[in-house]
Design an enzyme around this catalytic site. Sequence first.
Site, PDB file in Angstrom:
ATOM      1  N   CYS A  18      15.789 -10.707   8.319  1.00  0.00           N
ATOM      2  CA  CYS A  18      14.572 -11.469   8.619  1.00  0.00           C
ATOM      3  C   CYS A  18      13.888 -11.901   7.323  1.00  0.00           C
ATOM      4  CB  CYS A  18      13.600 -10.618   9.442  1.00  0.00           C
ATOM      5  SG  CYS A  18      14.252 -10.030  11.007  1.00  0.00           S
TER       6      CYS A  18
ATOM      7  N   ASP B 162      -0.862   0.179 -30.940  1.00  0.00           N
ATOM      8  CA  ASP B 162      -1.900  -0.258 -31.876  1.00  0.00           C
ATOM      9  C   ASP B 162      -2.761   0.960 -32.205  1.00  0.00           C
ATOM     10  OD1 ASP B 162      -3.813  -2.120 -33.174  1.00  0.00           O
ATOM     11  OD2 ASP B 162      -5.088  -1.453 -31.523  1.00  0.00           O
TER      12      ASP B 162
END
Length: 843
Positions: free
Chosen positions: A94, A511
């Site tokens: 489906c 960072d």
Amino acid sequence: MEAQSRPRKAAGTTISLPVEGMSCASCVGRVERALGKVEGVEAVSVNLATERADIRASGSLDPERLAQAVEAAGYSVPAQAVELSIEGMTCASCVGRVERALKAVPGVAEATVNLATERASVRGTANLHALAAAISAAGYTARPVGGSPSVDDEAARRRETERSGLGRDLSIAAVLTLPIFVLEMGSHLIPGMHAMVARTIGMQQSWYVQFALTTLVLAVPGIRFYVKGIPALVRLAPDMNSLVAVGTLAAYAYSAVATFAPSLLPAGTVNVYYEAAAVIVTLILLGRFLEARAKGRTSEAITRLAGLQAKVARVRRGGTSVEIPVSDVVAGDIVEVRPGERIPVDAAVTDGESYVDESMITGEPVPVAKTRGSTLVGGTVNRQGALTCRATAVGEATVLSQIIRMVEEAQGSKLPIQALVDKVTMWFVPAVMAAAALTFAAWIVLGPSPALTFALVNAVAVLIVACPCAMGLATPTSIMVGTGRAAELGILFRKGEALQLLRDAKVVAVDKTGTLTEGRPALTDLQVTAGFDRAYVLGRIAAVEDRSEHPIARAIVAAAQAEAIPLPEVQAFEAVAGFGARAEVDGERVEIGADRYMRELGLNVGAFAAAAARMGDEGKSPLYAAIGGRLAAVIAVADPMKDTTPAAVAALRALGLKVAMITGDNRRTAEAVARRLGIDEVVAEVPPAGKVEAVRRLKAEHGKLAFIGDGINDAPALAEADVGLAVGTGTDVAIEAADVVLMSGSLGGVATGIALSRATIANIRQNLFWAFAYNTALVPVAAGALYPAWGVLMSPVLAAAAMALSSVFVLGNALRLRGFRPEEAIPRAGLRQVGAPAMGGTP
């Protein structure tokens, strides 16, 4: 709605298109003229303020041609994202059928359908009517999904109605099937049962009773399979319902012929299989009912998040406090929150002090202190004092609403691993029907007597045992539960595919400022030379730095203010590019900068060599100050490490990942930090524009890379990485560029997210293995592959039970992710290496 492969607007209807790029009235006229020339356009109205074009059609009209006309005029029709709720899907076939129907609609750029959420996400310029018509033509029903609670409530009511309907039908089927099973199977299983039935009501009358009861089972609770399965078969687009319909009708029809016209069947083949048809329907209804209940549990995370939203708010209106629905609160309203209440909307505190439990947003259990000016997040709980606050975001703009939307989008997305499933399921049901037909033919030609009976039973078993449901649910249910659990732990996957990409990461690049550290530099060292007073020196240095907005300068000023040192007047301030700063303070020259600046001034910094070396080893950057031409002091400003950072880095390494740090700091300072934390690789002295290149180099050297950052300058690197993770306490720009958001602001969430992504992908692989292995093994068994050697055949009843349980197994396995606990998934040895306590960012 009419069934068309390329939906077109009927005459007399209106199409509304968004138009981008218009800036004045002449643009409006140009767009109107361009659209007016399209064949079939009767009238055009373009609105500059709303940036929309309303087109009335006099005949059939293709929306794609309208978009092309707008683009030819020099403007654009932006792709719109549309969410549709799809009713009627039962299996992976489906899903493939609905996706193909949507992609065939003109103007659709991308379409993704999810069986677990029963939703379709469509991007493009196609209008809602065309999309709904295409889905209707494929045999399903579509409804638009909005962001309002009422729409969500409607979807929840529909799912509850479906569950209750399945429960009712299951009860009816079970009551009707039980006597059929006892009459037929009891004769085989219970000694003397066959003789008792023959002696009391007679075998023929027993068949009549079974026929009547089976007819009721198929016509009442089982009708759902036929009203959906047979039309799909007629359209040459069979689905799971088609398999059940063909299998049960074959058994039922054969039994009816044996009951009422036995002479039509070959001698020795007059048998009935009513119990097979009735029990198959009952067992599959049981599987669907259990599946519906399990599906509801997969979306519990969304339900819980939505339940955190307050229903009412106490707002000051006309000088008094009134309670109003939270949907009526507008930005700028003054809201009162009492102890123990949920904060109704995002707001800023204007009066009062309290502690607020923000664990539902950050995953951190410790309440956060709130005072005047503090921000409040809607849905969090005010623990102690009364607060008065000003609403800053309401409705869909609140943090909680955005979290819910992000989780829904992640749950509705497809992973790359799903591509194989889509290819297989596209042809799965037709292949099963072909296998059933081949089984029937093989038993008719090669099978022992009664060949027709063997052929029918085995063909029905093949039809029933195959389970595309399990294939369709294998991936989306795990994604739903995994991303929902992540949200509960303060980790938001903005894109579902980030789950798979994060699992594949080999290196984590971090960072430094604001990610490993607090992002708030503080003065840590101030050592003066003989003849200088500490307060005197700090006051003059702070006075000069007060003219700068640099974070280090702000830290020095904050230190002077904290010690109540007055700042003298400054004249002739000058920033010396690449060196530092200088100014006149009370007529005395003050110069501040790195060691190279002091050497430029002819000053020897050797007196502070030992102190500078110590600071560098501690990860601090030493600065020097000269007053009146004499070296006065060495100072150090450092960004304090977050408490959770050491344990978080250790956890990443315990997961087998390399950890790299990218920073603009000088190499000596950066390497000192790396040594303290156990970071594997340092990329230092990188300017903001160089982070992207650093990410590319690390990817080339190590493979898949996850980058973690929090600032605006991190956004390009976040986008360049295979997976970008933004610290939730960072900037909106960084968060928008990321694939994953850590709401707690703790690096510990990275290890948790990676461990959860690994658990989720492993769960998906288990589900897919089960779904494929199940069908690979049982379809041949149902066809009778074991009969020649061992005389073993699979009953259609057992096939139905196995098929129903396969979907339940997949859903049950996915639900195990709800119990994911980071402390169990991350090796503890890695944490002990640094002597850290529990990993931060997880409850």
